[in-house]
Design a protein around this motif. Structure first.
Motif, PDB file in Angstrom:
ATOM      1  N   LYS A  89       0.803  -1.218   0.000  1.00  0.00           N
ATOM      2  CA  LYS A  89       0.000   0.000   0.000  1.00  0.00           C
ATOM      3  C   LYS A  89       0.841   1.276   0.000  1.00  0.00           C
ATOM      4  CE  LYS A  89      -3.940  -2.186   2.294  1.00  0.00           C
ATOM      5  NZ  LYS A  89      -4.857  -2.154   3.463  1.00  0.00           N
ATOM      6  N   PHE A  90       2.166   1.108   0.043  1.00  0.00           N
ATOM      7  CA  PHE A  90       3.030   2.285   0.074  1.00  0.00           C
ATOM      8  C   PHE A  90       2.818   3.231  -1.113  1.00  0.00           C
ATOM      9  CE2 PHE A  90       6.704   1.103   3.138  1.00  0.00           C
ATOM     10  CZ  PHE A  90       5.779   0.814   4.126  1.00  0.00           C
ATOM     11  N   PRO A  91       2.671   2.700  -2.328  1.00  0.00           N
ATOM     12  CA  PRO A  91       2.460   3.608  -3.460  1.00  0.00           C
ATOM     13  C   PRO A  91       1.202   4.456  -3.310  1.00  0.00           C
ATOM     14  CG  PRO A  91       3.145   1.457  -4.247  1.00  0.00           C
ATOM     15  CD  PRO A  91       2.874   1.303  -2.787  1.00  0.00           C
ATOM     16  N   GLN A  92       0.211   3.964  -2.536  1.00  0.00           N
ATOM     17  CA  GLN A  92      -1.012   4.742  -2.316  1.00  0.00           C
ATOM     18  C   GLN A  92      -0.733   6.001  -1.483  1.00  0.00           C
ATOM     19  OE1 GLN A  92      -4.122   2.319  -0.582  1.00  0.00           O
ATOM     20  NE2 GLN A  92      -3.565   0.537  -1.818  1.00  0.00           N
ATOM     21  N   MET A  93       0.401   6.014  -0.786  1.00  0.00           N
ATOM     22  CA  MET A  93       0.720   7.134   0.101  1.00  0.00           C
ATOM     23  C   MET A  93       1.483   8.244  -0.608  1.00  0.00           C
ATOM     24  SD  MET A  93       1.769   4.864   3.448  1.00  0.00           S
ATOM     25  CE  MET A  93       1.711   6.221   4.614  1.00  0.00           C
ATOM     26  N   ALA A  94       1.949   7.980  -1.808  1.00  0.00           N
ATOM     27  CA  ALA A  94       2.687   9.002  -2.555  1.00  0.00           C
ATOM     28  C   ALA A  94       1.746  10.098  -3.031  1.00  0.00           C
ATOM     29  CB  ALA A  94       3.403   8.376  -3.744  1.00  0.00           C
ATOM     30  N   ASP A  95       2.203  11.334  -3.006  1.00  0.00           N
ATOM     31  CA  ASP A  95       1.405  12.474  -3.444  1.00  0.00           C
ATOM     32  C   ASP A  95       0.980  12.288  -4.902  1.00  0.00           C
ATOM     33  OD1 ASP A  95       0.282  14.926  -4.035  1.00  0.00           O
ATOM     34  OD2 ASP A  95       1.961  16.123  -3.289  1.00  0.00           O
ATOM     35  N   PRO A  96      -0.311  12.297  -5.187  1.00  0.00           N
ATOM     36  CA  PRO A  96      -0.762  12.164  -6.580  1.00  0.00           C
ATOM     37  C   PRO A  96      -0.147  13.212  -7.496  1.00  0.00           C
ATOM     38  CG  PRO A  96      -2.615  11.953  -5.056  1.00  0.00           C
ATOM     39  CD  PRO A  96      -1.443  12.398  -4.242  1.00  0.00           C
ATOM     40  N   ALA A  97       0.234  14.365  -6.932  1.00  0.00           N
ATOM     41  CA  ALA A  97       0.826  15.429  -7.743  1.00  0.00           C
ATOM     42  C   ALA A  97       2.171  15.013  -8.334  1.00  0.00           C
ATOM     43  CB  ALA A  97       1.002  16.697  -6.902  1.00  0.00           C
ATOM     44  N   LEU A  98       2.798  13.969  -7.762  1.00  0.00           N
ATOM     45  CA  LEU A  98       4.061  13.475  -8.308  1.00  0.00           C
ATOM     46  C   LEU A  98       3.845  12.701  -9.604  1.00  0.00           C
ATOM     47  CD1 LEU A  98       5.731  12.220  -5.003  1.00  0.00           C
ATOM     48  CD2 LEU A  98       6.546  14.110  -6.436  1.00  0.00           C
ATOM     49  N   LYS A  99       2.609  12.273  -9.832  1.00  0.00           N
ATOM     50  CA  LYS A  99       2.238  11.549 -11.051  1.00  0.00           C
ATOM     51  C   LYS A  99       3.119  10.326 -11.275  1.00  0.00           C
ATOM     52  CE  LYS A  99       0.409  15.728 -13.214  1.00  0.00           C
ATOM     53  NZ  LYS A  99       0.476  16.678 -14.359  1.00  0.00           N
ATOM     54  N   GLY A 100       3.441   9.649 -10.188  1.00  0.00           N
ATOM     55  CA  GLY A 100       4.225   8.419 -10.295  1.00  0.00           C
ATOM     56  C   GLY A 100       5.701   8.634 -10.530  1.00  0.00           C
ATOM     57  N   GLN A 101       6.138   9.871 -10.641  1.00  0.00           N
ATOM     58  CA  GLN A 101       7.542  10.146 -10.912  1.00  0.00           C
ATOM     59  C   GLN A 101       8.341  10.247  -9.608  1.00  0.00           C
ATOM     60  OE1 GLN A 101       7.597  13.599 -13.504  1.00  0.00           O
ATOM     61  NE2 GLN A 101       7.007  12.377 -15.276  1.00  0.00           N
ATOM     62  N   TYR A 102       8.666   9.087  -9.057  1.00  0.00           N
ATOM     63  CA  TYR A 102       9.480   8.981  -7.852  1.00  0.00           C
ATOM     64  C   TYR A 102      10.121   7.609  -7.849  1.00  0.00           C
ATOM     65  CZ  TYR A 102       5.346   6.366  -6.371  1.00  0.00           C
ATOM     66  OH  TYR A 102       4.309   5.460  -6.313  1.00  0.00           O
ATOM     67  N   PRO A 103      11.244   7.443  -7.182  1.00  0.00           N
ATOM     68  CA  PRO A 103      11.880   6.128  -7.100  1.00  0.00           C
ATOM     69  C   PRO A 103      11.172   5.275  -6.054  1.00  0.00           C
ATOM     70  CG  PRO A 103      13.187   7.734  -5.920  1.00  0.00           C
ATOM     71  CD  PRO A 103      12.060   8.488  -6.564  1.00  0.00           C
ATOM     72  N   SER A 104      10.744   4.097  -6.418  1.00  0.00           N
ATOM     73  CA  SER A 104      10.032   3.226  -5.482  1.00  0.00           C
ATOM     74  C   SER A 104      10.875   2.960  -4.240  1.00  0.00           C
ATOM     75  CB  SER A 104       9.671   1.904  -6.158  1.00  0.00           C
ATOM     76  OG  SER A 104       8.754   2.123  -7.201  1.00  0.00           O
ATOM     77  N   ARG A 105      12.153   2.685  -4.438  1.00  0.00           N
ATOM     78  CA  ARG A 105      13.038   2.420  -3.316  1.00  0.00           C
ATOM     79  C   ARG A 105      13.133   3.635  -2.401  1.00  0.00           C
ATOM     80  NH1 ARG A 105      18.774   0.385  -5.051  1.00  0.00           N
ATOM     81  NH2 ARG A 105      18.809   2.464  -5.990  1.00  0.00           N
ATOM     82  N   GLY A 106      13.246   4.818  -2.987  1.00  0.00           N
ATOM     83  CA  GLY A 106      13.312   6.046  -2.199  1.00  0.00           C
ATOM     84  C   GLY A 106      12.029   6.308  -1.432  1.00  0.00           C
ATOM     85  N   LEU A 107      10.896   5.988  -2.060  1.00  0.00           N
ATOM     86  CA  LEU A 107       9.605   6.158  -1.385  1.00  0.00           C
ATOM     87  C   LEU A 107       9.536   5.272  -0.152  1.00  0.00           C
ATOM     88  CD1 LEU A 107       6.632   7.215  -1.328  1.00  0.00           C
ATOM     89  CD2 LEU A 107       6.047   5.181  -2.687  1.00  0.00           C
ATOM     90  N   TYR A 108       9.938   4.008  -0.293  1.00  0.00           N
ATOM     91  CA  TYR A 108       9.906   3.088   0.848  1.00  0.00           C
ATOM     92  C   TYR A 108      10.813   3.572   1.970  1.00  0.00           C
ATOM     93  CZ  TYR A 108       7.519  -0.162  -2.261  1.00  0.00           C
ATOM     94  OH  TYR A 108       6.627  -0.748  -3.114  1.00  0.00           O
ATOM     95  N   GLN A 109      12.006   4.005   1.611  1.00  0.00           N
ATOM     96  CA  GLN A 109      12.957   4.453   2.629  1.00  0.00           C
ATOM     97  C   GLN A 109      12.443   5.692   3.355  1.00  0.00           C
ATOM     98  OE1 GLN A 109      16.353   4.767   0.000  1.00  0.00           O
ATOM     99  NE2 GLN A 109      17.228   2.855   0.775  1.00  0.00           N
ATOM    100  N   ALA A 110      11.904   6.640   2.611  1.00  0.00           N
ATOM    101  CA  ALA A 110      11.384   7.857   3.222  1.00  0.00           C
ATOM    102  C   ALA A 110      10.202   7.557   4.137  1.00  0.00           C
ATOM    103  CB  ALA A 110      10.969   8.863   2.140  1.00  0.00           C
ATOM    104  N   LEU A 111       9.315   6.658   3.689  1.00  0.00           N
ATOM    105  CA  LEU A 111       8.175   6.277   4.518  1.00  0.00           C
ATOM    106  C   LEU A 111       8.630   5.533   5.775  1.00  0.00           C
ATOM    107  CD1 LEU A 111       5.524   5.207   1.851  1.00  0.00           C
ATOM    108  CD2 LEU A 111       5.361   7.119   3.465  1.00  0.00           C
ATOM    109  N   ALA A 112       9.688   4.741   5.661  1.00  0.00           N
ATOM    110  CA  ALA A 112      10.210   4.031   6.823  1.00  0.00           C
ATOM    111  C   ALA A 112      10.737   5.012   7.870  1.00  0.00           C
ATOM    112  CB  ALA A 112      11.323   3.071   6.394  1.00  0.00           C
TER     113      ALA A 112
END
Length: 396
Positions: free
Chosen positions: A309-332
């Motif tokens: 469910k982590f991708p659901q937490m990314a800001d929609p304004a990013l339009k998917g343009q973010y590194p998945s690994r970076g998203l997980y690390q930042a959320l952690a």
């Protein structure tokens, strides 16, 4: 490059014989708040907030590094506080953009509302703190004015406004923050907080970290501002300082809100909320959302337990343009910072290490594309071993 978070790196007044007043400059490594400042309560009557500074207060302020300006100078700098110069307004009063001939500089002038929430105490604390604390990620105080009942603070001008301006409902002329910029801002804000916690003696607890208090300069360089609520932290064997609860709803650590016991980990919780805002684009408190989504932390906690469910937490304004690994690390990192138990939260130095790493990993959507999800670290990853020693000292 694979990386895990665990690898990332009031005193009683003494009676004294009357002597001629001496100009004593407080030591840089241990800023002291004058007793008169501790007595002044912002919740008091308006008359108490409008009275002139006491001689002792004036003496302390005059020994600081900040310049003293007259009300006439600041009125001239802002075209008599014209609405055209107004930058923003809050519970403390209004902030104006101006130009001071005496320093040949564009400045931001905060005029405290004489009937507002911020009184002599907050004014004094802010002047003293920012006169003694200097860091690239802390806003620079140029000077102040204390003419009669007027209280004004003069800061360096931050041309890009606040993080809140860009993150929540930005005006059409503002570009949405991309992933790289968000991580750079998050890392810079953490560094400013680290300076307050680790580089001052005694440590300083900021107590009011939120998006509107993170100002942005050229290149989106972040600086913490508004130190009116700052407190000197615990020293020696003390684990906390007790104070009435102040701050902003949604950012206050739960243990501080319930007991009034303030620690460095209270700031870490607030930082975690800000980091969640940066990642998700949501406000800490948003009453326009559904009942279960109004409190950002309460909404995020169940999602932390399921990496799918982590991708659901990314800001929609990013339009998917973010590194998945970076998203997980930042959320952690955010998940650990907002732990309910303060001893489970990392120290800010470890947060700086993690966010500095993330900020250094430049993401180019044209090169990397949208990555498939892969979890490198889990939200339950414990803080580094160094934290356990700190936590043991706090629990003595």
């Amino acid at each position: 490059m694979d990386c895990c978070f665990s690898c990332l790196g009031e005193k009683k007044k003494k009676k004294k014989k009357k002597k001629k007043p001496q100009m004593v400059k407080p030591p840089l490594e241990k800023p002291q708040i004058p007793p008169a400042a501790e007595k002044a309560k912002p919740g008091g009557s308006s008359s108490s907030r409008q009275e002139s500074l006491e001689p002792k207060e004036e003496m302390v302020l005059s020994n600081g590094a900040a310049q003293i300006f007259t009300f006439r100078e600041l009125a001239a700098a802002t075209n008599n506080f014209s609405a055209d110069c107004l930058l923003g307004e809050g519970g403390f009063g209004r902030v104006y953009k101006g130009y001071l001939d005496s320093v040949s500089q564009v400045v931001a002038i905060k005029q405290l509302d004489r009937n507002g929430l911020q009184g002599n105490r907050e004014f004094l604390v802010e002047v003293l703190m920012l006169s003694l604390l200097h860091h690239p990620n802390l806003v620079n105080l140029i000077g102040y004015c204390a003419d009669g009942d007027q209280r004004l603070l003069v800061y360096e001008y931050m041309p890009l406004g606040s993080l809140e301006d860009h993150l929540h409902d930005p005006s059409p002329d503002k570009t949405r923050l991309d992933w790289n910029t968000r991580m750079t801002i998050a890392a810079g804000a953490a560094k400013g907080l680290e300076h307050l916690h680790d580089k001052t003696n005694p440590p300083v607890i900021y107590r009011d970290l939120k998006c509107s208090n993170i100002l942005l300069g050229e290149g989106y360089h972040p600086k913490l501002s508004d130190f009116g609520l700052a407190k000197l932290g615990p020293v020696g064997d003390k684990t906390h300082v007790s104070t009435r609860v102040m701050g902003t709803y949604g950012y206050c650590a739960p243990e501080y809100a319930m007991t009034g016991q303030l620690t460095l980990k209270s700031d870490v919780y607030s930082y975690g909320v800000v980091l969640l805002e940066i990642i998700t684009g949501r406000r800490a408190i948003d009453v326009t959302r559904a009942a279960g989504e109004q409190n950002l932390v309460a909404w995020a906690r169940p999602l932390f337990k399921d990496r799918r469910k982590f991708p659901q937490m990314a800001d929609p304004a990013l339009k998917g343009q973010y590194p998945s690994r970076g998203l997980y690390q930042a959320l952690a990192v955010a998940a650990m910072c907002v732990q309910e138990q303060p001893t489970m939260r990392p120290v800010i130095g470890d947060v700086v290490t993690a966010l500095s790493y993330l900020a250094s990993q430049t993401y180019d959507p044209e090169v990397h594309g949208i990555h498939r999800t892969s979890l490198l670290i889990a939200p339950s990853t414990p803080p580094r071993a160094r934290n356990r020693g700190v936590d043991q000292r706090e629990n003595r």
